[in-house]
Design an enzyme around this catalytic site. Structure first.
Site, PDB file in Angstrom:
ATOM      1  N   LYS A 126       0.866  -1.184   0.000  1.00 54.73           N
ATOM      2  CA  LYS A 126       0.000   0.000   0.000  1.00 54.73           C
ATOM      3  C   LYS A 126       0.899   1.228   0.000  1.00 54.73           C
ATOM      4  CE  LYS A 126      -4.408   1.154   0.190  1.00 54.73           C
ATOM      5  NZ  LYS A 126      -5.592   0.442  -0.298  1.00 54.73           N
ATOM      6  N   ASP A 166      -6.950   4.299  -4.660  1.00 54.72           N
ATOM      7  CA  ASP A 166      -7.646   4.181  -3.369  1.00 54.72           C
ATOM      8  C   ASP A 166      -8.258   5.565  -3.132  1.00 54.72           C
ATOM      9  OD1 ASP A 166      -7.951   2.334  -0.858  1.00 54.72           O
ATOM     10  OD2 ASP A 166      -7.347   4.228   0.021  1.00 54.72           O
TER      11      ASP A 166
END
Ligand code: NDP
Length: 446
Positions: A126, A166
């Site tokens: 991430k 995201d």
């Protein structure tokens, strides 16, 4: 708390001070896994849980860029390469002012289990920045993305690490990031997913997380002989995940009555139909306005500074951000008759909220299972890029439905209790863990 979990968490907290969201995510997993690991000592002796909770690599960098006034701005850039036991690192980039190391580590940690559950060969990662795209011009967003990618490009690659979108990173940002990578490397390659359809993207990728969370809700309801048809559904958020969850719920016969953003929520008891959703998409994706405008346009109520969990519903889909349902809000949902929660967002329910769902015995699909459709279709985008082929909408959607069903069945396999209740938290944690853990065992101490 189980003293074994307490001891493990004390060491996690000491090693990672101040990273509250990371502690929260690890603790939820440790509560499911520690009893399982005790029964399977091969994992215990190899310290798999201790290793899985430590990123393989953390990259932290400066992102300098020029705003429209010619002034220099500086943001932080991050990439957490958490675990590559079953495939290259894979996971989104978040651009939001709240981004910090603890939040990205929690997201990367969850991603490891989620990616494993999809059955596709993807490790977990991430990244992102504390950059806030809100209120910035397209040119400012582009200059920021170019600077961000100039550094990130040294660390990623189609067989190493493949980021995606995201919060705050949608089609526009992926385009600028991809353009800069291509220019720096003189290489047209599947370095990001969520790409535009003309330049290597997959059909259904934008829809995948919201559609997947809806399919997961339907799969859960089916275990009780029920469906989404005729159900009243509350949704939070009004971004990518919320929009496509709203579309799919409506298509499957449910009625979505709320949407929100960080300023408040709208309540439309008549339901947010196709036309109204088209308005929301234009409002949010093109004009980049606030959800409040929906209330003005359609003459419905708007609740400033509030979240939609006091509205009566059958199914709730938190699709905005982490910790957006407190224990009290979860109890209120249950009191009002909600019996199914399917999480499009990552960790939107606090630990107290999760306890309330499990105690009430409602259907609860945690994000790492319910929202895995997004990364699953990212995996399918990578496959299509490798083959230099593009599948049809139907083909990708069918594969998405099969994957969501498989994830659901894995949760049932590892989460079904003696009394028949399906604990999807336990099922997702154990089901996601085994493949990664066995691969780590095979690779030795690395
Ligand atoms: P978007 O940026 O498209 O939308 C985010 C939405 O959530 C916006 O409505 C935003 O409102 C709201 N929001 C963001 N932060 C907060 C906050 N602190 N408090 C209240 N509302 C907030 O993001 P996505 O739809 O892509 O992501 C939503 C969630 O889904 C996140 O948890 C993400 O990690 C998760 N997710 C996303 C995937 C994907 O494929 N995109 C895959 C799997 C999970 P505002 O505009 O006011 O900020």
């Amino acid at each position: 708390m189980d003293p074994r979990v307490e001891k493990f968490m004390a060491s996690i907290k000491a090693r990672n001070p101040g990273e509250n969201e990371f502690h929260q995510a690890v603790q939820e997993v440790a509560e499911s896994l520690i009893p399982f690991i005790e029964e399977n000592p091969k994992y215990k002796h190899a310290k798999i849980l201790e290793r899985i909770a430590e990123p393989e690599r953390v990259i932290l960098f400066r992102v300098p860029w020029l705003d429209d006034k010619g002034e220099i701005q500086i943001n932080k850039g991050y990439r957490i390469e958490m675990n590559s036991a079953i495939g290259p690192y894979k996971g989104g980039l978040r651009f939001h002012p709240t981004v910090n190391l603890g939040i990205l580590k929690f997201l990367a940690f969850e991603q490891v289990f989620k990616n494993s559950l999809t059955t596709l060969p993807m490790g977990g990662g991430k990244g992102g920045s504390d950059f806030d795209p809100k209120g910035k011009s397209d040119n400012e967003v582009m200059r920021f993305c170019q600077s961000f990618m100039t550094e990130l490009s040294r660390h990623i690659g189609p067989n190493t690490d493949i980021p995606a979108g995201d919060i705050g990173v949608g089609g526009r940002e992926i385009g600028y990031l991809f353009g800069q990578y291509k220019r720096l490397r003189n290489e047209f390659t599947g370095i990001l997913t969520g790409k535009g359809i003309n330049w290597g993207g997959s059909l259904i990728r934008p829809e995948a997380t919201g559609y997947g969370a809806t399919y997961f809700a339907q799969n859960m309801l089916e275990t009780r002989g029920d469906t989404l048809k005729g159900k009243v559904v509350t949704i939070s958020g009004s971004g990518n995940v919320a929009q496509f969850a709203c579309q799919k719920v409506t298509e499957m016969g449910g009625k979505v009555v709320t949407l929100s953003d960080s300023s408040g929520y709208i309540y439309d008891p008549a339901g947010i139909n196709e036309d109204k959703l088209a308005y929301v998409m234009e409002l949010k994706n093109v004009r980049r306005g606030r959800i409040k405008e929906y209330a003005e346009k359609y003459g419905v109520e708007y609740f400033e500074g509030k979240r939609p969990w006091d509205i009566k519903c059958d199914v709730a889909m938190p699709n905005a951000t982490e910790n957006e349902i407190s224990g009290e809000e979860a109890k209120e949902l249950i009191r009002n008759g909600c019996y199914c929660v399917s999480e499009g967002a990552n960790m939107p329910s606090t630990p107290d909220a999760i306890t309330a769902y499990l105690e009430a015995g409602i259907l609860y699909g945690p994000g790492k299972a319910a929202n895995a459709g997004g990364v699953a279709v990212s995996g399918l985008e990578m496959t299509q890029n490798s083959m230099r082929l593009a599948w049809t909408r139907e083909e990708v959607d069918t594969r998405l439905q099969v994957i969501m069903k498989n994830i659901h069945d894995t949760c049932v396999k590892y989460g079904k209790q003696q009394d028949g209740y399906i604990n999807y938290v336990m099922g997702a944690n154990i089901g996601g863990f085994i493949k990664v853990a066995d691969s780590m065992l095979a690779h030795g101490v690395v």
